[in-house]
Design an enzyme around this catalytic site. Sequence first.
Site, PDB file in Angstrom:
ATOM      1  N   HIS A  25       1.210  -0.912   0.589  1.00  0.00           N
ATOM      2  CA  HIS A  25      -0.596  -0.181   0.126  1.00  0.00           C
ATOM      3  C   HIS A  25       0.726   1.010   0.222  1.00  0.00           C
ATOM      4  O   HIS A  25       0.543   2.689  -1.108  1.00  0.00           O
ATOM      5  CB  HIS A  25      -0.896   0.083   1.470  1.00  0.00           C
ATOM      6  N   CYS A  66      -6.692  -6.805   3.528  1.00  0.00           N
ATOM      7  CA  CYS A  66      -7.820  -6.867   3.692  1.00  0.00           C
ATOM      8  C   CYS A  66      -8.374  -7.684   2.845  1.00  0.00           C
ATOM      9  O   CYS A  66      -9.755  -7.906   3.827  1.00  0.00           O
ATOM     10  CB  CYS A  66      -8.113  -5.901   4.250  1.00  0.00           C
TER      11      CYS A  66
END
Length: 443
Positions: A10, A42
């Site tokens: 990320h 996630c």
Amino acid sequence: MKVAVIGCTHAGTAAIVNTAKLYKDAEITVYERNDNISFLSCGIALYVGGVVKDVQGLFYSSPEKLKELGAVTKMRHDVIDVDLDRKILKVRNLETDEIFEDDFDKLIITTGSWPIVPKFEGIELENIVLAKNFYHSNTIIDKAKDAENIVVVGAGYIGVELVEAFETNGKNVTLIDTQDRILSKYLDKEFTDIAEEELKKRGIKLALSQSVVKFEGENGKVKKVITDKGEYTADLVILCIGFRPNTDLFKGKLNMLPNGAIIVDEYMRTSKEDVFAAGDSCAVFYNPIKKHEYIPLATNAVRMGTLAARNLVKPTTKYLGTQGTSGIKIYDLHIAATGLNEGLANYYGIEYDTVLIEDSYRPEFMPTHEKALLKVVYEKQTRRIIGAQILSKVDLTQMMNTASVCVQNDMTIEELAFVDFFFQPHFNKPWNLLNIAALNAIG
């Protein structure tokens, strides 16, 4: 300007994309151990549960996309040493075993985190897996096909999402955690009681207040999880115990928290000039306590990676800190939280008060008017709001984004009582639930 980036999930992806956009003359080299980048971990439970059919949707970038921006992405390359004074990296090509050096003008560290794996007896048995990256998700799906009894260790967000996914797929599921409640880091008992009931209703076995002691197996494969209070049959075990910063490379070279999280200032600068860090490898400024803390969240990572790029040449944009705002959907329950709950407030030694309300989210004359449970935590002396939680069968989770802004801006409970929120019977009451909670608190 030569920019080296270590790690590409990320924070790394955000840093690379923004560096390429902002500095057209930058020579960007990215070093990544894996052969894929930018995987949304996630989304693992959604993939495992079959909600996400095409795993490619969980990748939001690729070496090809970064190449289009002008970045050179060296996949399967491991940075094995760093000389921060001489600005030199020592790198191993994991395909050829070749070792070479590269220099840089600016370094961005986005090495992320790795699951905590205690040295349990029997940990080497087959079918004990982690839940962090693309390969883990594929392994879990593959092994779950033939598994009847699945044990998940760790009742945080990932663990809870996984047990729901496995139960939906018809498995016998047990969730083990050392704490006496699930999601105890995020929610207080009024909320976890409801969530636990939802899991139990579906036949999920909760083995709480228990510590794993060892794993037992047959023919090299796990068969039992032994805790200090019982034993559980398992064809597959998923470890979701937590994460630690992946920063061994920089120990003794940069200022860190005791757990190894790199400390950065509001411009993402480390204690070494021209060295920046972002994401799960870092500590973040946690607004409710006004100190640095380790809070590994994708939202923090993307913001920090973007800011590292923006501040690379000169400090321009400050990091506003974080409230650790997060949410989860458990079956029909929509749950979100921001800042401190009672447990965390006690942990940090903050004197606090709380207000808890249960009320219909919109007028009772509407055809449906589901109840919502809302709690606001505020500091006793200053009256500033330091956290909030919400649970409802209607999706009201965006309210925690509003509460997050309240925490960030040190708003008091009195101010929240009279904040201007719109009213429309389809959506809410003349007094918004946040208003109502605050009004109850001030009496």
